[in-house]
Design a protein around this motif. Structure first.
Motif, PDB file in Angstrom:
ATOM      1  N   VAL A  26      50.801 -45.950   4.792  1.00  0.00           N
ATOM      2  CA  VAL A  26      51.037 -44.510   4.681  1.00  0.00           C
ATOM      3  C   VAL A  26      51.263 -44.129   3.211  1.00  0.00           C
ATOM      4  O   VAL A  26      50.762 -43.103   2.736  1.00  0.00           O
ATOM      5  N   GLY A  27      52.005 -44.961   2.499  1.00  0.00           N
ATOM      6  CA  GLY A  27      52.234 -44.698   1.086  1.00  0.00           C
ATOM      7  C   GLY A  27      50.947 -44.692   0.278  1.00  0.00           C
ATOM      8  O   GLY A  27      50.800 -43.923  -0.676  1.00  0.00           O
ATOM      9  N   THR A  28      49.988 -45.528   0.681  1.00  0.00           N
ATOM     10  CA  THR A  28      48.718 -45.577  -0.063  1.00  0.00           C
ATOM     11  C   THR A  28      47.865 -44.340   0.166  1.00  0.00           C
ATOM     12  O   THR A  28      46.935 -44.089  -0.607  1.00  0.00           O
ATOM     13  N   THR A  29      48.149 -43.553   1.220  1.00  0.00           N
ATOM     14  CA  THR A  29      47.358 -42.338   1.430  1.00  0.00           C
ATOM     15  C   THR A  29      47.508 -41.375   0.255  1.00  0.00           C
ATOM     16  O   THR A  29      46.582 -40.615  -0.045  1.00  0.00           O
ATOM     17  N   VAL A  30      48.663 -41.416  -0.383  1.00  0.00           N
ATOM     18  CA  VAL A  30      48.875 -40.539  -1.534  1.00  0.00           C
ATOM     19  C   VAL A  30      47.932 -40.937  -2.672  1.00  0.00           C
ATOM     20  O   VAL A  30      47.317 -40.074  -3.322  1.00  0.00           O
ATOM     21  N   ILE A  31      47.789 -42.234  -2.907  1.00  0.00           N
ATOM     22  CA  ILE A  31      46.902 -42.710  -3.976  1.00  0.00           C
ATOM     23  C   ILE A  31      45.449 -42.406  -3.626  1.00  0.00           C
ATOM     24  O   ILE A  31      44.682 -41.919  -4.466  1.00  0.00           O
ATOM     25  N   ALA A  32      45.058 -42.680  -2.380  1.00  0.00           N
ATOM     26  CA  ALA A  32      43.691 -42.395  -1.954  1.00  0.00           C
ATOM     27  C   ALA A  32      43.392 -40.899  -2.080  1.00  0.00           C
ATOM     28  O   ALA A  32      42.318 -40.498  -2.555  1.00  0.00           O
TER      29      ALA A  32
END
Length: 308
Positions: free
Chosen positions: A23-29
């Motif tokens: 979920v945290g990586t969705t911000v980077i994506a």
């Protein structure tokens, strides 16, 4: 506590932590996507990739297709519009203006925001730990907003604040999704619900994309395209599998505690992959959010154990 931690529980902790890291990586994506793709087009592409995978999972697990009532069907459409489309669109739009680190802090307030909305809109009686969590999380959001230093293309403090408000709108959309799910007359299994949300979300995002964004004339860089593919396969599908596999091994309160992994992951990756300099305000913000989530969920865990 360590001595009583069995293998199944430990596996559950690792699985839900992995889901929240995704979920945290969705911000980077989303930050990579925002550089090249308009929000509705990117959202529609995400769902068009994820939907066939969910359909295969439903067939493989022999999950039946639900037949909701008209009332529940209407709720499902609103849920998809808020949690599936609204969240993604606002997140991508916000990241045009603000930094991934700021967005990670604000997205991390989701469980606390849901509790606050339940108190304000539904009249639920707040517990002291929940009130403390709301105050601390609010402090975290204020820290990144007051300390905003022009994290996006709009430039200046006003640009970053606009982005932060759009990210907050994304969180509120997800809160609406959570609360509407409790209003369904007939509960829908998680895999079927995710598949329905993805299918409805595809329709709801494709229509404005076709009308206003001319998606077939767009050209996107390879990083932006792969970011959309990753968002669809990683956080959307794999994140679902990890979360529900882990949630089956631990209590709901214990699983909720690991939502604090999401903002930490987002801020760390913003520095490591995007080269963003993490400011003291952002560090304070993520610390406040993690503390808020911990205060709220640890209180729930202790109440559950006392009751048992």
């Amino acid at each position: 506590m360590a001595g009583s931690l069995d293998r199944r529980t430990l596996e559950g902790y690792l699985l839900v932590a992995g889901a929240m890291a995704l979920v945290g990586t969705t911000v980077i994506a989303s930050k990579l996507v925002a550089a090249d793709w308009p929000p509705f087009t990117a959202t529609a592409l995400r769902f068009s990739i994820a939907l066939p995978i969910f359909l295969v999972l439903m067939r493989a697990t022999r999950t039946p297709v639900p037949r909701p009532s008209r009332r529940d069907a209407a709720l499902l459409v609103v849920q998809a519009g808020a949690g599936s489309v609204g969240y993604t669109v606002f997140l991508i739009a916000g990241l045009v203006h603000t930094s991934a680190a700021n967005a990670g802090v604000i997205v991390g307030t989701l469980p606390v925001a849901a509790a606050a909305f339940s108190i304000l809109a539904l009249g639920e009686r707040p517990r002291p730990a929940t009130l403390l969590a709301i105050l601390v999380a609010t402090g975290g959001v204020l820290a990144v907003s007051v300390g905003a230093n022009g994290g996006g293309s709009a430039g200046g403090i006003s640009g970053a604040l606009l982005g932060n408000l759009l990210i907050l709108a994304a969180v509120l959309c997800e809160v609406l999704f959570i609360l509407l799910n409790k209003r369904l007359a007939t509960p829908i299994p998680p895999l079927a619900l995710s598949t329905i949300m993805t299918g409805i979300g595809l329709v709801l995002s494709a229509i404005p994309a076709l009308l206003f964004e001319n998606p077939f004339a767009l050209e996107a860089s390879a990083p932006a395209l792969w970011a959309v593919v990753y968002y669809a396969v990683g956080p959307t599908v794999l994140g679902f599998v990890l979360w529900y596999a882990g949630a089956a091994r631990v209590t709901g309160a214990e699983a909720s505690l690991f939502t604090a992994v999401a903002p930490v992951t987002a801020v760390a990756l913003a520095a490591a992959l995007l080269g963003e300099a993490i400011t003291p305000a952002q560090a304070l913000g993520v610390a406040c959010v993690v503390a808020a989530v911990a205060a709220m969920t640890l209180g729930a865990i202790l109440r559950t154990r006392r009751a048992a």
